[in-house]
Design a protein around this motif. Structure first.
Motif, PDB file in Angstrom:
ATOM      1  N   ILE A 112       0.839  -1.204   0.000  1.00  0.00           N
ATOM      2  CA  ILE A 112       0.000   0.000   0.000  1.00  0.00           C
ATOM      3  C   ILE A 112       0.870   1.248   0.000  1.00  0.00           C
ATOM      4  N   PHE A 113       1.945   1.239   0.784  1.00  0.00           N
ATOM      5  CA  PHE A 113       2.863   2.376   0.825  1.00  0.00           C
ATOM      6  C   PHE A 113       3.481   2.619  -0.544  1.00  0.00           C
ATOM      7  N   LEU A 114       3.929   1.569  -1.223  1.00  0.00           N
ATOM      8  CA  LEU A 114       4.533   1.725  -2.551  1.00  0.00           C
ATOM      9  C   LEU A 114       3.513   2.225  -3.567  1.00  0.00           C
ATOM     10  N   TRP A 115       2.264   1.747  -3.472  1.00  0.00           N
ATOM     11  CA  TRP A 115       1.228   2.199  -4.384  1.00  0.00           C
ATOM     12  C   TRP A 115       0.954   3.680  -4.174  1.00  0.00           C
ATOM     13  N   ILE A 116       0.838   4.121  -2.916  1.00  0.00           N
ATOM     14  CA  ILE A 116       0.590   5.534  -2.623  1.00  0.00           C
ATOM     15  C   ILE A 116       1.746   6.391  -3.120  1.00  0.00           C
ATOM     16  N   ALA A 117       2.978   5.917  -2.932  1.00  0.00           N
ATOM     17  CA  ALA A 117       4.142   6.661  -3.408  1.00  0.00           C
ATOM     18  C   ALA A 117       4.108   6.792  -4.934  1.00  0.00           C
ATOM     19  N   ALA A 118       3.719   5.727  -5.636  1.00  0.00           N
ATOM     20  CA  ALA A 118       3.637   5.778  -7.098  1.00  0.00           C
ATOM     21  C   ALA A 118       2.564   6.760  -7.560  1.00  0.00           C
ATOM     22  N   VAL A 119       1.433   6.789  -6.861  1.00  0.00           N
ATOM     23  CA  VAL A 119       0.356   7.724  -7.210  1.00  0.00           C
ATOM     24  C   VAL A 119       0.810   9.166  -6.990  1.00  0.00           C
ATOM     25  N   ILE A 120       1.507   9.421  -5.897  1.00  0.00           N
ATOM     26  CA  ILE A 120       2.004  10.773  -5.617  1.00  0.00           C
ATOM     27  C   ILE A 120       3.007  11.207  -6.678  1.00  0.00           C
ATOM     28  N   ILE A 121       3.934  10.323  -7.027  1.00  0.00           N
ATOM     29  CA  ILE A 121       4.930  10.658  -8.052  1.00  0.00           C
ATOM     30  C   ILE A 121       4.247  10.911  -9.394  1.00  0.00           C
ATOM     31  N   ALA A 122       3.259  10.080  -9.746  1.00  0.00           N
ATOM     32  CA  ALA A 122       2.547  10.263 -11.012  1.00  0.00           C
ATOM     33  C   ALA A 122       1.786  11.580 -11.029  1.00  0.00           C
ATOM     34  N   SER A 123       1.192  11.951  -9.913  1.00  0.00           N
ATOM     35  CA  SER A 123       0.448  13.216  -9.883  1.00  0.00           C
ATOM     36  C   SER A 123       1.390  14.415  -9.969  1.00  0.00           C
ATOM     37  N   ILE A 124       2.564  14.309  -9.376  1.00  0.00           N
ATOM     38  CA  ILE A 124       3.547  15.392  -9.491  1.00  0.00           C
ATOM     39  C   ILE A 124       4.022  15.519 -10.934  1.00  0.00           C
ATOM     40  N   LEU A 125       4.298  14.396 -11.589  1.00  0.00           N
ATOM     41  CA  LEU A 125       4.712  14.436 -12.991  1.00  0.00           C
ATOM     42  C   LEU A 125       3.614  15.030 -13.870  1.00  0.00           C
ATOM     43  N   ALA A 126       2.357  14.671 -13.602  1.00  0.00           N
ATOM     44  CA  ALA A 126       1.244  15.207 -14.388  1.00  0.00           C
ATOM     45  C   ALA A 126       1.076  16.704 -14.148  1.00  0.00           C
ATOM     46  N   LYS A 127       1.269  17.142 -12.922  1.00  0.00           N
ATOM     47  CA  LYS A 127       1.113  18.564 -12.591  1.00  0.00           C
ATOM     48  C   LYS A 127       2.109  19.416 -13.369  1.00  0.00           C
ATOM     49  N   TYR A 128       3.324  18.930 -13.513  1.00  0.00           N
ATOM     50  CA  TYR A 128       4.361  19.681 -14.228  1.00  0.00           C
ATOM     51  C   TYR A 128       4.484  19.266 -15.694  1.00  0.00           C
ATOM     52  N   ASN A 129       3.494  18.488 -16.176  1.00  0.00           N
ATOM     53  CA  ASN A 129       3.441  18.052 -17.570  1.00  0.00           C
ATOM     54  C   ASN A 129       4.733  17.355 -18.004  1.00  0.00           C
ATOM     55  N   ARG A 130       5.224  16.489 -17.147  1.00  0.00           N
ATOM     56  CA  ARG A 130       6.452  15.730 -17.428  1.00  0.00           C
ATOM     57  C   ARG A 130       6.096  14.303 -17.818  1.00  0.00           C
ATOM     58  N   LYS A 131       6.939  13.693 -18.636  1.00  0.00           N
ATOM     59  CA  LYS A 131       6.754  12.295 -19.018  1.00  0.00           C
ATOM     60  C   LYS A 131       7.269  11.398 -17.903  1.00  0.00           C
ATOM     61  N   GLY A 132       6.666  10.240 -17.791  1.00  0.00           N
ATOM     62  CA  GLY A 132       7.159   9.238 -16.859  1.00  0.00           C
ATOM     63  C   GLY A 132       8.399   8.564 -17.419  1.00  0.00           C
TER      64      GLY A 132
END
Length: 53
Positions: A22-42
């Motif tokens: 669950i911790f790893l999933w939450i961390a992945a969601v947070i990282i993905a949302s930060i990348l989306a906010k700054y319009n960056r590619k994964g």
């Protein structure tokens, strides 16, 4: 869990493994949302667009 998974099977119980997942999933969601906010590619999209995969 196997030794490839840092041999956590001998250390963690099933609830500990669930908490780690669950911790790893939450961390992945947070990282993905930060990348989306700054319009960056994964990382995978970046590798695929530059022909490394």
């Amino acid at each position: 869990m196997s030794p490839a998974a840092l041999d956590l099977g001998g250390i963690l119980t099933s609830s500990g493994v669930t908490a780690a997942a669950i911790f790893l999933w939450i961390a992945a969601v947070i990282i993905a949302s930060i990348l989306a906010k700054y319009n960056r590619k994964g990382p995978l999209e970046h590798l695929m667009r530059h022909g490394f995969i």
